[in-house]
Design an enzyme around this catalytic site. Structure first.
Site: not given
Length: 273
Positions: A95, A224, A253
């Protein structure tokens, strides 16, 4: 505790474990190095030296209220690499950590990075604009700012549902994973988390992606809900000179946690290639 005092006085907490080829893990917003536990133990058991750190303002690092930018995060990582005398490092970022990794490799690695991995990562750029019409509307990030500022305790519980795909029909919801996410988030400083939203959503990594020539593996879940794959992983892979993309139907995610067996297997194959 192992800590490094950076040039500006910020104390960075880090873990340096094992011996062998070096892996360095960079966590996502608003978490800590603990988010990599499923990877850390897996690779320690396979003869790697595993390093992970809490980003400034996050986890056990000092809650510095200044300089919460991707540029600073990458610079901090460079100071840690220099301090530990690391070479031939494989950097793995999830991320926001993926943005940190690609900026570090492009501007600060100075030949010390061997490979890189971007997992569910924010590059090239998240926010919608005239030059990025497929991006996420700024109003989404404004809401994250508002919730972080005014409702952080509850928001950090609520966010785990889309983060791990626990809002999908038939999902195997694990409260322990949710509590661990909340624990990590609440350890960090609210200023760092608030300012970090701008860092992960508005930083443009296009030129970093274009410039990096080491092998880069891009892993992204097709479900995601936090960093949509069409605007991130797919675009990043196309910009890289030496990139490889693997996508996963249905993965969320937070797949390094919920789908760690699959992710670890693909990471190991890339590290050994």
């Amino acid at each position: 505790m192992s800590t490094l005092t950076l040039k500006d006085g910020t104390e960075i907490f880090y873990k340096d474990q094992g011996q062998g080829p070096v892996l360095m893990f960079h966590h996502g917003w608003p978490l800590s190095s603990d988010d990599w536990d499923a990877q850390v133990i897996f690779f320690l058991q396979r003869g790697y030296r595993v390093i992970s750190h809490d980003r400034r303002g996050h986890g056990r690092s000092s809650q510095n209220i200044y300089n919460h930018t991707i540029e600073q995060y990458a610079s901090d990582a460079a100071e840690l690499v220099d301090f530990l005398g690391l070479t031939d490092v494989i950097h793995i970022g999830h991320s926001t950590g993926g943005g940190e990794v690609i900026r570090y490799v492009n501007k600060y690695a100075k030949g010390r990075a061997k490979k890189a991995v971007l997992i569910s990562a924010v590059p090239p750029v998240m926010v919608k604009s005239e030059t990025n019409p497929d991006g996420v509307p700024i109003e989404v990030f404004d809401n994250i700012r508002d919730q972080t500022l005014n409702n952080r305790n509850q928001f950090y519980i609520d966010l785990t549902f889309p983060f791990y795909g626990y809002n999908r029909e038939g999902a195997n919801v694990k409260e322990g994973i949710q509590r661990n996410w909340w624990r990590q988030g609440m350890m960090g400083g609210i200023v760092a988390h608030y300012d970090g939203i701008k860092a992960f959503s508005e930083t443009d990594f296009t030129e970093d992606l274009k410039a990096v020539d080491i092998p880069v593996l891009v892993l992204h879940g097709e479900d995601d809900q936090i960093v949509p794959i069409e605007n991130s992983g797919i675009k990043s892979a196309k910009l890289l000179k030496n990139g490889k993309l693997i996508t996963y139907p249905g993965f969320p995610h937070g797949m390094p946690t919920t789908e760690h067996e699959t992710i670890n297997k693909d990471l190991l194959e890339f590290f050994q290639s």
